[in-house]
Design a protein around this motif. Structure first.
Motif, PDB file in Angstrom:
ATOM      1  N   ASP A  78       0.822  -1.205   0.000  1.00  0.00           N
ATOM      2  CA  ASP A  78       0.000   0.000   0.000  1.00  0.00           C
ATOM      3  C   ASP A  78       0.860   1.261   0.000  1.00  0.00           C
ATOM      4  O   ASP A  78       2.099   1.201  -0.026  1.00  0.00           O
ATOM      5  CB  ASP A  78      -0.965  -0.006   1.188  1.00  0.00           C
ATOM      6  N   PHE A  79       0.163   2.405   0.025  1.00  0.00           N
ATOM      7  CA  PHE A  79       0.772   3.732  -0.001  1.00  0.00           C
ATOM      8  C   PHE A  79       1.838   3.885   1.097  1.00  0.00           C
ATOM      9  O   PHE A  79       2.942   4.388   0.857  1.00  0.00           O
ATOM     10  CB  PHE A  79      -0.356   4.744   0.189  1.00  0.00           C
ATOM     11  N   ILE A  80       1.530   3.448   2.299  1.00  0.00           N
ATOM     12  CA  ILE A  80       2.464   3.582   3.423  1.00  0.00           C
ATOM     13  C   ILE A  80       3.680   2.694   3.228  1.00  0.00           C
ATOM     14  O   ILE A  80       4.810   3.095   3.553  1.00  0.00           O
ATOM     15  CB  ILE A  80       1.761   3.267   4.763  1.00  0.00           C
ATOM     16  N   ASN A  81       3.488   1.494   2.685  1.00  0.00           N
ATOM     17  CA  ASN A  81       4.630   0.628   2.373  1.00  0.00           C
ATOM     18  C   ASN A  81       5.594   1.331   1.421  1.00  0.00           C
ATOM     19  O   ASN A  81       6.817   1.247   1.578  1.00  0.00           O
ATOM     20  CB  ASN A  81       4.168  -0.676   1.732  1.00  0.00           C
ATOM     21  N   VAL A  82       5.043   2.026   0.432  1.00  0.00           N
ATOM     22  CA  VAL A  82       5.892   2.718  -0.547  1.00  0.00           C
ATOM     23  C   VAL A  82       6.601   3.894   0.117  1.00  0.00           C
ATOM     24  O   VAL A  82       7.807   4.099  -0.085  1.00  0.00           O
ATOM     25  CB  VAL A  82       5.042   3.201  -1.745  1.00  0.00           C
ATOM     26  N   ILE A  83       5.885   4.671   0.928  1.00  0.00           N
ATOM     27  CA  ILE A  83       6.501   5.807   1.621  1.00  0.00           C
ATOM     28  C   ILE A  83       7.646   5.341   2.518  1.00  0.00           C
ATOM     29  O   ILE A  83       8.712   5.976   2.575  1.00  0.00           O
ATOM     30  CB  ILE A  83       5.434   6.565   2.448  1.00  0.00           C
ATOM     31  N   ASN A  84       7.449   4.224   3.211  1.00  0.00           N
ATOM     32  CA  ASN A  84       8.457   3.713   4.144  1.00  0.00           C
ATOM     33  C   ASN A  84       9.575   2.936   3.468  1.00  0.00           C
ATOM     34  O   ASN A  84      10.518   2.493   4.140  1.00  0.00           O
ATOM     35  CB  ASN A  84       7.795   2.824   5.197  1.00  0.00           C
ATOM     36  N   GLY A  85       9.459   2.718   2.154  1.00  0.00           N
ATOM     37  CA  GLY A  85      10.501   1.983   1.444  1.00  0.00           C
ATOM     38  C   GLY A  85      10.386   0.480   1.564  1.00  0.00           C
ATOM     39  O   GLY A  85      11.320  -0.247   1.215  1.00  0.00           O
ATOM     40  N   ASP A  86       9.229  -0.010   2.042  1.00  0.00           N
ATOM     41  CA  ASP A  86       9.032  -1.459   2.178  1.00  0.00           C
ATOM     42  C   ASP A  86       8.573  -2.099   0.876  1.00  0.00           C
ATOM     43  O   ASP A  86       8.537  -3.336   0.778  1.00  0.00           O
ATOM     44  CB  ASP A  86       7.976  -1.755   3.262  1.00  0.00           C
ATOM     45  N   ALA A  87       8.184  -1.291  -0.087  1.00  0.00           N
ATOM     46  CA  ALA A  87       7.739  -1.802  -1.382  1.00  0.00           C
ATOM     47  C   ALA A  87       7.989  -0.747  -2.441  1.00  0.00           C
ATOM     48  O   ALA A  87       8.040   0.452  -2.146  1.00  0.00           O
ATOM     49  CB  ALA A  87       6.251  -2.156  -1.343  1.00  0.00           C
ATOM     50  N   LYS A  88       8.161  -1.205  -3.671  1.00  0.00           N
ATOM     51  CA  LYS A  88       8.285  -0.294  -4.802  1.00  0.00           C
ATOM     52  C   LYS A  88       6.888   0.170  -5.233  1.00  0.00           C
ATOM     53  O   LYS A  88       5.896  -0.528  -5.008  1.00  0.00           O
ATOM     54  CB  LYS A  88       8.971  -0.987  -5.985  1.00  0.00           C
ATOM     55  N   LEU A  89       6.831   1.321  -5.851  1.00  0.00           N
ATOM     56  CA  LEU A  89       5.549   1.872  -6.265  1.00  0.00           C
ATOM     57  C   LEU A  89       4.800   0.916  -7.187  1.00  0.00           C
ATOM     58  O   LEU A  89       3.589   0.710  -7.028  1.00  0.00           O
ATOM     59  CB  LEU A  89       5.752   3.230  -6.948  1.00  0.00           C
ATOM     60  N   HIS A  90       5.492   0.312  -8.126  1.00  0.00           N
ATOM     61  CA  HIS A  90       4.822  -0.575  -9.081  1.00  0.00           C
ATOM     62  C   HIS A  90       4.239  -1.810  -8.395  1.00  0.00           C
ATOM     63  O   HIS A  90       3.299  -2.429  -8.895  1.00  0.00           O
ATOM     64  CB  HIS A  90       5.777  -0.972 -10.220  1.00  0.00           C
ATOM     65  N   GLN A  91       4.772  -2.170  -7.219  1.00  0.00           N
ATOM     66  CA  GLN A  91       4.237  -3.312  -6.485  1.00  0.00           C
ATOM     67  C   GLN A  91       2.919  -2.974  -5.795  1.00  0.00           C
ATOM     68  O   GLN A  91       2.082  -3.853  -5.568  1.00  0.00           O
ATOM     69  CB  GLN A  91       5.248  -3.786  -5.435  1.00  0.00           C
ATOM     70  N   ALA A  92       2.736  -1.715  -5.445  1.00  0.00           N
ATOM     71  CA  ALA A  92       1.530  -1.300  -4.723  1.00  0.00           C
ATOM     72  C   ALA A  92       0.399  -0.870  -5.658  1.00  0.00           C
ATOM     73  O   ALA A  92      -0.775  -0.935  -5.276  1.00  0.00           O
ATOM     74  CB  ALA A  92       1.865  -0.155  -3.765  1.00  0.00           C
ATOM     75  N   LEU A  93       0.737  -0.428  -6.853  1.00  0.00           N
ATOM     76  CA  LEU A  93      -0.297   0.006  -7.794  1.00  0.00           C
ATOM     77  C   LEU A  93      -1.141  -1.178  -8.270  1.00  0.00           C
ATOM     78  O   LEU A  93      -0.606  -2.228  -8.618  1.00  0.00           O
ATOM     79  CB  LEU A  93       0.331   0.690  -9.004  1.00  0.00           C
ATOM     80  N   ILE A  94      -2.451  -0.990  -8.288  1.00  0.00           N
ATOM     81  CA  ILE A  94      -3.372  -2.028  -8.749  1.00  0.00           C
ATOM     82  C   ILE A  94      -4.034  -1.547 -10.032  1.00  0.00           C
ATOM     83  O   ILE A  94      -4.681  -0.492 -10.050  1.00  0.00           O
ATOM     84  CB  ILE A  94      -4.454  -2.329  -7.692  1.00  0.00           C
ATOM     85  N   LYS A  95      -3.876  -2.323 -11.094  1.00  0.00           N
ATOM     86  CA  LYS A  95      -4.473  -1.955 -12.390  1.00  0.00           C
ATOM     87  C   LYS A  95      -5.924  -2.412 -12.428  1.00  0.00           C
ATOM     88  O   LYS A  95      -6.233  -3.555 -12.109  1.00  0.00           O
ATOM     89  CB  LYS A  95      -3.697  -2.600 -13.539  1.00  0.00           C
ATOM     90  N   ASP A  96      -6.803  -1.497 -12.783  1.00  0.00           N
ATOM     91  CA  ASP A  96      -8.219  -1.835 -12.889  1.00  0.00           C
ATOM     92  C   ASP A  96      -8.432  -2.836 -14.022  1.00  0.00           C
ATOM     93  O   ASP A  96      -7.825  -2.729 -15.090  1.00  0.00           O
ATOM     94  CB  ASP A  96      -9.045  -0.570 -13.139  1.00  0.00           C
TER      95      ASP A  96
END
Length: 270
Positions: free
Chosen positions: A59-77
């Motif tokens: 999620d958004f917080i994971n990306v902010i904290n560096g626990d995940a890359k942005l592309h991993q959190a984005l969900i394609k409709d």
């Protein structure tokens, strides 16, 4: 660079998340690569409205904290091309949002998207502030009720004085969206008239979404109501998106139908 739009109000329950989902979906339907971000940390809902709650891994917080890359959190409709969702955390508190982190994520998204829609939480706490701080434009959502209009006015004042654009001597492009508009209640004096709300808030009218059962029905099945092109609310949101993109489309004020007028006259004569 993407245009960042915040959907805000100050008051809860006015339809911000429904509006965020509808606007993001409407923009994508018009060929604009769009992402909608949930800023309501701890109380996320955009994933439910978009029907992707089972697909949330990061999620958004994971990306902010560096626990995940942005592309991993984005969900394609799965229904609309060019539409993506960035959900937020359901377990963290609102202090997990940092201004530097939000700026970094928005900057990265801006390189790849045409529009970024920020779904703001209610109130004036940190999530709401950060949702509006970096905005280029704002959709101020209000019901035609005194308490809702007053809270919307408070948010307008904050955006005019506390946003990054305000700090730079510029201003956020602001629009008014009236939701849950019921012409029968307006006729009875239980709701404010459109003209009354406009006079108080002094913003250009982007659209009027009538009270409509299709909004709840769409939410319950995880579908943005703008995809229901037969519903009054779906049509209203489609017109709203058109105006947001600069098209000259008339705003239709919902009126009492023949049945509603007859019922009202019968009640008066009873």
């Amino acid at each position: 660079m993407a245009k960042i739009i915040v959907v805000t109000s100050g008051k809860g329950g006015v339809g911000k998340t429904t509006t965020s989902a509808a606007i993001a979906t409407g923009l994508a339907l018009r060929g604009q690569k769009t992402v909608v971000i949930d800023f309501d940390v701890g109380l996320r809902n955009i994933d439910l409205i978009m029907g992707c709650e089972r697909r949330v891994v990061f999620d958004f917080i994971n990306v902010i904290n560096g626990d995940a890359k942005l592309h991993q959190a984005l969900i394609k409709d799965k229904r609309v091309e060019n539409l993506f969702v960035l959900p937020t955390s359901q377990t963290r508190d609102k202090d997990a949002l940092s201004q530097d982190g939000v700026e970094r994520v928005l900057g990265e998204l801006s390189q790849d998207f045409d529009y970024i829609v920020c779904d703001s939480p209610a109130g004036i706490e940190r999530g709401a502030f950060l949702a509006m701080y970096f905005a280029d434009a704002a959709v101020v959502v209000s019901n035609p009720e005194v308490s809702s209009v007053r809270d919307a006015d408070r948010m307008i004042g904050l955006m005019a004085s506390k946003s990054r654009k305000a700090e730079q001597g510029a201003s956020i492009e602001m629009h008014l969206l009236l939701t849950r508009y019921d012409p029968e209640r307006v006729e009875k004096g239980e709701m404010l008239r459109v003209e009354d709300v406009q006079e108080i808030l002094a913003l250009p009218l982007l659209g009027i979404v009538p009270e409509c059962p299709s909004v709840l029905q769409a939410s319950n099945v995880g579908m943005p109501v703008v995809l229901d092109d037969k519903s009054l609310a779906g049509k209203a949101y489609a017109g709203t998106v058109a105006r947001l993109m600069g098209e000259d489309v008339e705003v239709v004020v919902p009126r009492l139908g023949k049945r509603g007028l007859l019922d009202r006259l019968l009640r008066r004569s009873a």
